[in-house]
Motif scaffolding. Structure first.
Motif, short mmCIF file in Angstrom:
data_model
loop_
_atom_site.label_atom_id
_atom_site.label_comp_id
_atom_site.label_asym_id
_atom_site.label_seq_id
_atom_site.Cartn_x
_atom_site.Cartn_y
_atom_site.Cartn_z
N HIS A 142 34.72 -95.43 -26.41
CA HIS A 142 34.17 -93.89 -25.53
C HIS A 142 33.67 -93.60 -24.44
O HIS A 142 34.12 -92.95 -23.72
CB HIS A 142 33.35 -92.98 -26.47
N ASN A 194 28.48 -90.80 -20.46
CA ASN A 194 27.88 -89.35 -21.25
C ASN A 194 27.34 -88.99 -19.85
O ASN A 194 27.42 -87.72 -19.75
CB ASN A 194 27.04 -89.86 -22.74
N TYR A 197 28.72 -85.68 -18.03
CA TYR A 197 28.00 -84.96 -18.07
C TYR A 197 26.34 -84.32 -18.05
O TYR A 197 26.41 -82.73 -18.08
CB TYR A 197 28.35 -84.50 -20.04
N LEU A 229 33.01 -86.83 -26.42
CA LEU A 229 32.91 -85.99 -25.60
C LEU A 229 34.35 -85.90 -24.27
O LEU A 229 34.32 -84.49 -23.90
CB LEU A 229 31.28 -86.29 -24.08
N TYR A 263 24.40 -81.11 -23.04
CA TYR A 263 24.86 -81.45 -22.15
C TYR A 263 25.32 -80.15 -21.43
O TYR A 263 25.71 -79.10 -21.48
CB TYR A 263 26.29 -82.26 -22.12
#
Length: 549
Positions: A163, A217, A221, A246, A275
């Motif tokens: 990810h 992440n 975001y 995401l 987010y």
């Protein structure tokens, strides 16, 4: 016995699945997944040499991460997709070997079979049934238990690393460790004590990979923030997106903007709502349904197409099978699979969007809102309020109830436990375990909600950051002196790496349920009990007494 798998909490009889997986995977798929892991060990053998020689490539990192990820429980049920990965790993293994030989860097030694076997695709199934391939190839029960505990931790680590990589964040030390740890599981010279030490080191790198993903992440975001998420529906055609990735979420929202198609999250994708970057999309409507195991009834009533970005897939009903799409490490025979993005490009969701336009709007199954977004940045912004509540006695205890949800009736325990907690306690949660209590309406303490949802399972990192910050604020020497109890539910391998991460941080006296892992031999379980105080759940009443006195 046509297969053997005991990597998840639903292992048949609490021992292991030997004919078909409780998850739904066939013996053929289970054995091919074992062969894929076996092959990745051989890739690691040569790639460790390549690293030392400065020849490592991003391709090798991706193949190992993706291969481990695809074998996580409920991720990929497609035997051809697993065969593709085995085939690709064999090609890559030989490419690395040839590059080493050309550079004069290939070690002259006797190699493990995982680094030497070759077969045509048609022979993969036969090879996967050989006794040296699967879990039971290790005869010593305790060594087997430790090796598998490490491998399951690596599977969870690989999921999080992939990810992060999708967002352009990589850490070579994590990839290097994964290879070394895979090779350790075929090293008969390592003692049980050395494997125990490696298990804790796996937890250390688990902390590192969750920190890496957190950075990926939040830098992409923004930091999650306090958010009310709608659980009702609108009267537009819609797409339901499940899983954890995401980057897929971002691209789907961008491509559905202005199309008249709404987007809803399901299960572990719920925290996408927290987010800031995603809040600009007015067609990002809310969350539909609950945890992964309820998908058969919820996908039926959703009416529109569903996109799986990762696990957790449940073998579908025929009535909605043609509406399911997979991507990334996820796969199921008969589902349409969306190809990976080309370098510098985006995944193409146009087929899913066109499909949604042909279908009716979702059927409403509930109304209201749920609150989340309490990752470490948001909680630390409230730190003064939280600390004051602890000092004044308004909050007596925190309960970390993170982890996974599942199908077993025994998991009602977590709902009952949450209901019976005293009103001066707060639940810290992450992962789909939250669906057992995030709609109970447990109220707040001086404006602080009694259920603080940090996000996905990987956001358990946030809970560790919060604990370490409170330890600092209260000037404590030991994280275990905090008024924090741990009552964690597990299901699959991402929960395993979260558990190992907590152990590496020194957290003790964790209750783990609804059952202890089948892959823990009695001796290995005793080590965890005696060293860390890990124990299973009892009744709600018994456990509340144990936690609160």
């Amino acid at each position: 016995m046509s297969m053997f798998c005991y990597q998840c909490q639903e292992a048949a009889g609490g021992k292991g699945c030997s004919k078909i997986g409780v998850c739904g995977k066939t013996d053929n798929v289970a054995n091919l997944q074992d062969l894929l892991i076996f092959t990745l060990k051989g890739v690691s053998e040569y790639n460790q040499q390549a690293r030392a020689a400065g020849l490592n490539t991003a391709k090798a990192d991706h193949v190992i991460l993706d291969g481990l990820f695809a074998t996580i429980t409920n991720a990929n049920f497609d035997q051809n997709a697993i065969k593709d990965r085995i085939e690709g790993a064999l090609v890559l293994r030989n490419e690395i070997k040839e590059a080493l030989a050309s550079a004069g860097k290939l070690e002259a030694k006797t190699y493990h079979e995982s680094a030497t076997w070759m077969a045509e695709r048609a022979a993969f199934e036969t090879k996967s049934n050989e006794p040296q391939i699967g879990v039971l190839a290790t005869e010593n029960e305790d060594v087997r238990s430790l090796r598998e505990l490490i491998i399951y931790g690596l599977k969870g680590m690989a999921a999080y690393a992939e990810h992060a990589a999708n967002l352009g964040h990589n850490d070579a030390t994590i990839n290097d460790f994964i290879e070394k740890a895979l090779l350790a599981t075929i090293n008969d010279g390592l003692s049980a004590d050395e494997l125990v030490a490696l298990t804790l080191e796996t937890g250390k790198f688990g902390v590192n990979v969750m920190a890496l993903l957190d950075k990926a992440n939040t830098s992409s975001y923004g930091n999650p923030e306090l958010t009310e998420v709608n659980i009702g529906v609108r009267n537009n055609p819609a797409i339901l997106i499940s899983g954890h990735d995401l980057k897929d979420m971002e691209e789907l929202l961008a491509q559905t903007a202005g199309t008249g198609v709404d987007v809803y999250t399901h299960s572990e994708m719920l925290p996408a709502h927290y987010y800031p970057a995603f809040k600009k999309y007015d067609h990002f409507v809310g969350n539909y349904g609950n945890a992964w195991w309820k998908q058969k009834e919820e996908f039926e009533s959703f009416n529109g197409p569903v996109v799986f970005t990762t696990n957790c897939i449940v073998p579908p009903l025929a009535s909605y099978k043609d509406r399911i799409y997979t991507t990334g490490a996820a796969g199921f025979e008969g589902f349409k699979h969306l190809p990976n993005r080309a370098e510098g490009g985006a995944k193409d969701f146009s087929e899913v969007i066109a499909h949604a336009k042909r279908l009716p709007a979702p059927t409403e199954i509930e109304t209201g809102k749920i609150i989340g977004g309490f990752a470490h940045n948001q909680v630390l912004a409230l730190a003064d309020k939280v600390v004051d509540a602890v000092k004044t006695g308004a909050i007596k205890q925190f309960f970390v109830m993170a982890g996974c949800d599942g199908r077993m009736k025994s998991r009602d325990y977590y709902t009952d436990f949450a209901k019976e907690l005293p009103s001066d306690t707060v639940i810290l949660t992450a992962g789909c375990a939250k669906y057992r209590y995030n709609k109970l309406g447990l109220g707040d303490i001086g404006g602080i909600p009694r259920v603080l949802d940090a996000g996905q399972c990987n956001d358990s990192y946030s809970l560790a950051v919060i604990a370490l910050k409170l330890k600092e604020v209260f000037e404590l020497n030991d994280i275990n002196e905090l008024p924090i109890c741990y009552n964690i539910a597990w299901y699959e391998q991402k929960a395993v790496i979260v558990l190992l991460a907590l152990l590496s941080l020194g957290v003790k006296n964790i209750k783990l349920g609804p059952t202890l892992p089948a892959f823990l031999s009695p001796n290995v379980a005793n080590v965890l009990v005696n060293t860390f105080g890990i124990n299973g759940i009892g009744t709600v009443e018994e456990d509340l007494v144990q936690f609160l006195g």
